[in-house]
Design a protein around this motif. Structure first.
Motif, PDB file in Angstrom:
ATOM      1  N   PRO A  12      22.351  40.045  21.134  1.00 38.49           N
ATOM      2  CA  PRO A  12      21.556  39.261  20.517  1.00 38.49           C
ATOM      3  C   PRO A  12      20.340  38.768  21.100  1.00 38.49           C
ATOM      4  CG  PRO A  12      23.786  38.586  20.179  1.00 38.49           C
ATOM      5  CD  PRO A  12      23.661  39.857  21.200  1.00 38.49           C
ATOM      6  N   GLY A  13      20.521  38.544  22.340  1.00 35.03           N
ATOM      7  CA  GLY A  13      19.038  38.283  23.227  1.00 35.03           C
ATOM      8  C   GLY A  13      18.109  39.181  23.282  1.00 35.03           C
ATOM      9  N   LEU A  14      18.045  40.505  22.855  1.00 33.61           N
ATOM     10  CA  LEU A  14      17.008  41.325  22.581  1.00 33.61           C
ATOM     11  C   LEU A  14      16.258  41.175  21.420  1.00 33.61           C
ATOM     12  CD1 LEU A  14      18.676  44.650  24.231  1.00 33.61           C
ATOM     13  CD2 LEU A  14      17.139  42.656  25.328  1.00 33.61           C
ATOM     14  N   TRP A  15      16.966  40.671  20.541  1.00 34.36           N
ATOM     15  CA  TRP A  15      16.089  40.527  19.285  1.00 34.36           C
ATOM     16  C   TRP A  15      15.366  39.438  19.047  1.00 34.36           C
ATOM     17  CZ3 TRP A  15      16.476  44.316  15.386  1.00 34.36           C
ATOM     18  CH2 TRP A  15      17.296  45.321  15.688  1.00 34.36           C
ATOM     19  N   ARG A  16      14.345  39.690  18.518  1.00 37.69           N
ATOM     20  CA  ARG A  16      12.820  38.581  18.513  1.00 37.69           C
ATOM     21  C   ARG A  16      13.041  37.564  17.226  1.00 37.69           C
ATOM     22  NH1 ARG A  16      11.040  43.156  20.655  1.00 37.69           N
ATOM     23  NH2 ARG A  16       9.650  42.994  22.402  1.00 37.69           N
ATOM     24  N   ASP A  17      14.061  38.025  16.358  1.00 40.77           N
ATOM     25  CA  ASP A  17      14.274  37.264  15.066  1.00 40.77           C
ATOM     26  C   ASP A  17      15.444  37.589  14.616  1.00 40.77           C
ATOM     27  OD1 ASP A  17      14.447  39.895  13.681  1.00 40.77           O
ATOM     28  OD2 ASP A  17      12.245  39.784  13.615  1.00 40.77           O
ATOM     29  N   SER A  18      15.968  37.001  13.386  1.00 42.39           N
ATOM     30  CA  SER A  18      17.241  37.001  13.100  1.00 42.39           C
ATOM     31  C   SER A  18      17.829  38.332  12.293  1.00 42.39           C
ATOM     32  CB  SER A  18      17.464  35.882  12.011  1.00 42.39           C
ATOM     33  OG  SER A  18      16.781  35.863  10.766  1.00 42.39           O
ATOM     34  N   ARG A  19      16.943  39.210  12.365  1.00 43.87           N
ATOM     35  CA  ARG A  19      17.114  40.462  11.519  1.00 43.87           C
ATOM     36  C   ARG A  19      18.135  41.412  12.104  1.00 43.87           C
ATOM     37  NH1 ARG A  19      12.917  44.287  10.692  1.00 43.87           N
ATOM     38  NH2 ARG A  19      12.399  43.901  12.921  1.00 43.87           N
ATOM     39  N   GLY A  20      18.523  41.318  13.542  1.00 44.23           N
ATOM     40  CA  GLY A  20      19.104  42.140  14.063  1.00 44.23           C
ATOM     41  C   GLY A  20      20.519  42.635  13.577  1.00 44.23           C
ATOM     42  N   PRO A  21      21.266  41.822  13.027  1.00 40.39           N
ATOM     43  CA  PRO A  21      22.720  42.172  12.487  1.00 40.39           C
ATOM     44  C   PRO A  21      22.359  42.979  11.081  1.00 40.39           C
ATOM     45  CG  PRO A  21      22.702  39.702  13.158  1.00 40.39           C
ATOM     46  CD  PRO A  21      21.357  40.299  13.245  1.00 40.39           C
ATOM     47  N   ASP A  22      21.626  42.699  10.335  1.00 33.85           N
ATOM     48  CA  ASP A  22      21.169  43.518   9.151  1.00 33.85           C
ATOM     49  C   ASP A  22      20.655  45.002   9.551  1.00 33.85           C
ATOM     50  OD1 ASP A  22      21.768  41.329   7.522  1.00 33.85           O
ATOM     51  OD2 ASP A  22      19.724  40.810   6.994  1.00 33.85           O
ATOM     52  N   VAL A  23      19.834  44.946  10.585  1.00 35.32           N
ATOM     53  CA  VAL A  23      19.068  46.312  10.906  1.00 35.32           C
ATOM     54  C   VAL A  23      20.226  47.097  11.425  1.00 35.32           C
ATOM     55  CG1 VAL A  23      17.555  47.504  12.551  1.00 35.32           C
ATOM     56  CG2 VAL A  23      16.820  45.470  11.326  1.00 35.32           C
ATOM     57  N   LEU A  24      21.372  46.513  12.375  1.00 33.71           N
ATOM     58  CA  LEU A  24      22.287  47.436  12.839  1.00 33.71           C
ATOM     59  C   LEU A  24      23.087  47.877  11.813  1.00 33.71           C
ATOM     60  CD1 LEU A  24      22.850  45.085  16.049  1.00 33.71           C
ATOM     61  CD2 LEU A  24      21.869  47.059  15.991  1.00 33.71           C
ATOM     62  N   LEU A  25      23.498  46.929  10.732  1.00 31.31           N
ATOM     63  CA  LEU A  25      24.457  47.440   9.735  1.00 31.31           C
ATOM     64  C   LEU A  25      23.696  48.687   9.120  1.00 31.31           C
ATOM     65  CD1 LEU A  25      26.879  46.638   8.259  1.00 31.31           C
ATOM     66  CD2 LEU A  25      25.695  45.131   6.821  1.00 31.31           C
ATOM     67  N   GLU A  26      22.463  48.575   8.677  1.00 28.99           N
ATOM     68  CA  GLU A  26      21.754  49.564   8.212  1.00 28.99           C
ATOM     69  C   GLU A  26      21.850  51.002   8.750  1.00 28.99           C
ATOM     70  OE1 GLU A  26      17.266  51.249   7.844  1.00 28.99           O
ATOM     71  OE2 GLU A  26      17.313  49.161   8.170  1.00 28.99           O
ATOM     72  N   LEU A  27      21.642  50.892  10.187  1.00 31.60           N
ATOM     73  CA  LEU A  27      21.610  51.992  10.999  1.00 31.60           C
ATOM     74  C   LEU A  27      22.985  52.598  11.042  1.00 31.60           C
ATOM     75  CD1 LEU A  27      19.216  50.819  13.837  1.00 31.60           C
ATOM     76  CD2 LEU A  27      18.655  52.327  11.713  1.00 31.60           C
ATOM     77  N   ALA A  28      23.884  51.665  11.135  1.00 35.74           N
ATOM     78  CA  ALA A  28      25.171  52.272  11.496  1.00 35.74           C
ATOM     79  C   ALA A  28      25.887  53.069  10.233  1.00 35.74           C
ATOM     80  CB  ALA A  28      26.188  51.154  11.770  1.00 35.74           C
ATOM     81  N   ARG A  29      25.249  52.648   9.209  1.00 33.43           N
ATOM     82  CA  ARG A  29      25.737  53.189   8.010  1.00 33.43           C
ATOM     83  C   ARG A  29      24.916  54.601   7.521  1.00 33.43           C
ATOM     84  NH1 ARG A  29      25.516  47.785   3.821  1.00 33.43           N
ATOM     85  NH2 ARG A  29      27.868  47.510   4.213  1.00 33.43           N
ATOM     86  N   ARG A  30      24.059  54.807   8.442  1.00 33.54           N
ATOM     87  CA  ARG A  30      23.330  56.391   8.490  1.00 33.54           C
ATOM     88  C   ARG A  30      23.907  57.209   9.266  1.00 33.54           C
ATOM     89  NH1 ARG A  30      17.209  55.832   7.490  1.00 33.54           N
ATOM     90  NH2 ARG A  30      16.696  53.922   6.429  1.00 33.54           N
ATOM     91  N   ALA A  31      24.755  56.821  10.347  1.00 31.37           N
ATOM     92  CA  ALA A  31      25.069  57.788  11.391  1.00 31.37           C
ATOM     93  C   ALA A  31      26.582  58.281  10.824  1.00 31.37           C
ATOM     94  CB  ALA A  31      25.633  56.559  12.435  1.00 31.37           C
ATOM     95  N   ASP A  32      26.999  59.410  11.514  1.00 28.67           N
ATOM     96  CA  ASP A  32      28.066  60.085  11.290  1.00 28.67           C
ATOM     97  C   ASP A  32      29.157  59.673  12.008  1.00 28.67           C
ATOM     98  OD1 ASP A  32      26.915  62.444   9.640  1.00 28.67           O
ATOM     99  OD2 ASP A  32      25.938  62.585  11.667  1.00 28.67           O
ATOM    100  N   LEU A  33      28.910  59.033  13.284  1.00 23.32           N
ATOM    101  CA  LEU A  33      30.033  58.552  14.144  1.00 23.32           C
ATOM    102  C   LEU A  33      29.759  57.242  14.547  1.00 23.32           C
ATOM    103  CD1 LEU A  33      31.808  60.556  16.820  1.00 23.32           C
ATOM    104  CD2 LEU A  33      31.459  58.448  17.080  1.00 23.32           C
ATOM    105  N   VAL A  34      30.219  56.169  14.250  1.00 21.18           N
ATOM    106  CA  VAL A  34      29.982  54.767  14.855  1.00 21.18           C
ATOM    107  C   VAL A  34      31.137  54.211  16.012  1.00 21.18           C
ATOM    108  CG1 VAL A  34      29.424  52.434  13.988  1.00 21.18           C
ATOM    109  CG2 VAL A  34      28.643  54.410  12.786  1.00 21.18           C
ATOM    110  N   PHE A  35      30.385  53.647  16.957  1.00 19.89           N
ATOM    111  CA  PHE A  35      31.278  52.770  17.934  1.00 19.89           C
ATOM    112  C   PHE A  35      30.890  51.234  17.693  1.00 19.89           C
ATOM    113  CE2 PHE A  35      30.627  56.831  19.875  1.00 19.89           C
ATOM    114  CZ  PHE A  35      32.073  57.370  20.392  1.00 19.89           C
ATOM    115  N   VAL A  36      31.841  50.592  17.669  1.00 17.95           N
ATOM    116  CA  VAL A  36      31.636  49.136  17.341  1.00 17.95           C
ATOM    117  C   VAL A  36      32.813  48.599  17.872  1.00 17.95           C
ATOM    118  CG1 VAL A  36      32.629  49.148  15.028  1.00 17.95           C
ATOM    119  CG2 VAL A  36      31.007  47.334  15.830  1.00 17.95           C
ATOM    120  N   GLY A  37      32.381  47.397  18.627  1.00 12.59           N
ATOM    121  CA  GLY A  37      33.441  46.430  19.186  1.00 12.59           C
ATOM    122  C   GLY A  37      34.001  45.722  18.098  1.00 12.59           C
ATOM    123  N   GLU A  38      35.388  45.340  18.098  1.00 10.08           N
ATOM    124  CA  GLU A  38      35.808  44.101  17.044  1.00 10.08           C
ATOM    125  C   GLU A  38      35.045  42.985  17.247  1.00 10.08           C
ATOM    126  OE1 GLU A  38      40.357  43.478  15.427  1.00 10.08           O
ATOM    127  OE2 GLU A  38      39.991  43.420  17.565  1.00 10.08           O
TER     128      GLU A  38
END
Length: 385
Positions: A181-207
């Motif tokens: 969270p500290g790297l994002w300059r605005d509140s878009r971070g979660p939405d962007v990460l969700l978008e990118l993860a849905r484009r991938a073939d293999l995703v790692f994410v912590g619970e």
């Protein structure tokens, strides 16, 4: 099905990672940054950590990035290259510096942990599709990316979208969410990460990441509900273990098989799924596979997530079963957890294979402590916790 035929294409490597690596300064003693009198220089970067560990284990690996035309850039390129990683595609920026950061000795999951980043305006934050070698980036069985890069700048985000867009011959795209969270300059971070993860073939994410970023609770199955698209989803559950989901409808790519490009920058013949988000609803996942983490006597927690991803990718490249991929991830993470610093030498393939083949009872009582990777029969491999 597993990738094959790559040794006839010298420009193609097992894994390519793109992202920023920085010179990190480690404290000489515990305490607040304000109280630490001196620091030791090292390197840190999620993506470069992954390929360094993979190269140390014998895989061919490449790191693509930009660094400043400065001494810190020299140190990064030389150090990462010393692991056997191909750094020939790293480009220098004469106008921007190499990023650096300072951190305390505490676990980053605790309130006592401090990190001071000096990466704004860094050479890597200016990466674009026009100033990195896209041919080198795409010449791999696996392309490993992370959400950290997306947070660096709008240009870096556009580059990730380009690399993860549907195209013939796209490598298997591995994406580690790495929500910071500290790297994002605005509140878009979660939405962007969700978008990118849905484009991938293999995703790692912590619970824990899923709950922090998207408010998802209810275990790995709830996380899978927001990520139905990736063929393989790995949900890391901290000291408890990890769960992997496989979507059979995605075919061989869902099993982690990566295409073998004919040569650098040349698309493979058609035949792979062309869309990161299927036109029709994704097929159901196979039953989830859960593997508990072994008991580990922790020396330092930094770098364990990157080591886990490297171990899982290594086993994926070898075509091992899902259970064994998770076990290799846990073992490589244990190597990092029992070694100070961000990077640790993984266990030998024979050693890791022997431990990954243990029956469930023996795996459940496995305990690993500092030094366990140095010998095939380390005394730390006690069969009781």
């Amino acid at each position: 099905m597993t990738p094959s035929g790559l040794r006839n294409a010298p420009d193609v490597v097992d894994v390519v990672a793109l992202g920023e690596s920085m010179v990190t300064f480690l404290p000489s003693r515990p305490g607040r940054l304000a109280d630490v009198p001196s620091f030791e220089r090292a390197i840190g970067g999620a993506e470069s950590n992954v390929v360094c560990v993979l190269a140390a284990a014998g895989h061919s690996a490449r790191w693509v990035s930009r660094v400043g035309a400065d001494g810190f850039g020299d140190h990064l390129v030389e150090t990462i290259g010393s692991y056997g990683v191909d750094v020939a595609s790293v480009r220098r920026d004469t106008a921007r510096p190499t990023g650096v950061y300072f951190r305390t000795a505490g676990d980053r999951a605790t309130d006592a942990h401090e990190v001071a980043y000096y990466r704004t305006g860094s050479a890597a934050s200016a990466m674009t599709a026009g100033n990195v070698d896209l041919g080198a980036v795409r010449a791999g069985r696996v392309l490993h990316l992370s959400g950290i890069t997306a947070a660096l700048s709008g240009e870096c985000l556009a580059l990730l979208r380009e690399l993860m867009s549907p195209r013939p011959g796209r490598p298997l795209v591995s994406f580690d969410v790495n929500h910071r969270p500290g790297l994002w300059r605005d509140s878009r971070g979660p939405d962007v990460l969700l978008e990118l993860a849905r484009r991938a073939d293999l995703v790692f994410v912590g619970e824990d990441e899923a709950e922090q970023a998207w408010g998802v609770s209810g275990g790995p199955e709830a996380v899978r509900e927001i990520f139905p698209e990736p063929g393989v989803l790995v949900v890391k559950q901290g000291a408890r273990g990890a769960t992997v989901f496989l979507r059979p409808a995605a075919g061989s790519r869902a099993a982690g098989a990566a295409p073998a490009p004919r040569r650098a920058g040349t698309p493979q013949a058609p035949g792979r799924a062309a869309h990161p988000r299927p036109a029709s609803a994704p097929g159901p996942s196979q039953p989830a596979v859960f593997v508990p983490a072994p008991h580990v006597d922790i020396a330092a927690a930094t770098g364990a997530g990157d080591a886990f991803a490297a171990g899982f990718l290594s086993a994926t490249l070898r075509g091992l079963p899902l259970r064994d991929r998770l076990r290799h991830g846990h073992l490589w993470a244990a190597a990092a957890l029992t070694t100070p610093g961000d990077l640790a030498t993984p266990p030998t393939r024979h050693h890791a294979d022997r431990l990954a083949a243990l029956d469930d009872d023996s795996w459940g009582t496995l305990r690993l402590g500092p030094g366990w990777t140095h010998t095939e029969e380390a005394p730390e491999e006690a069969r009781t916790p």
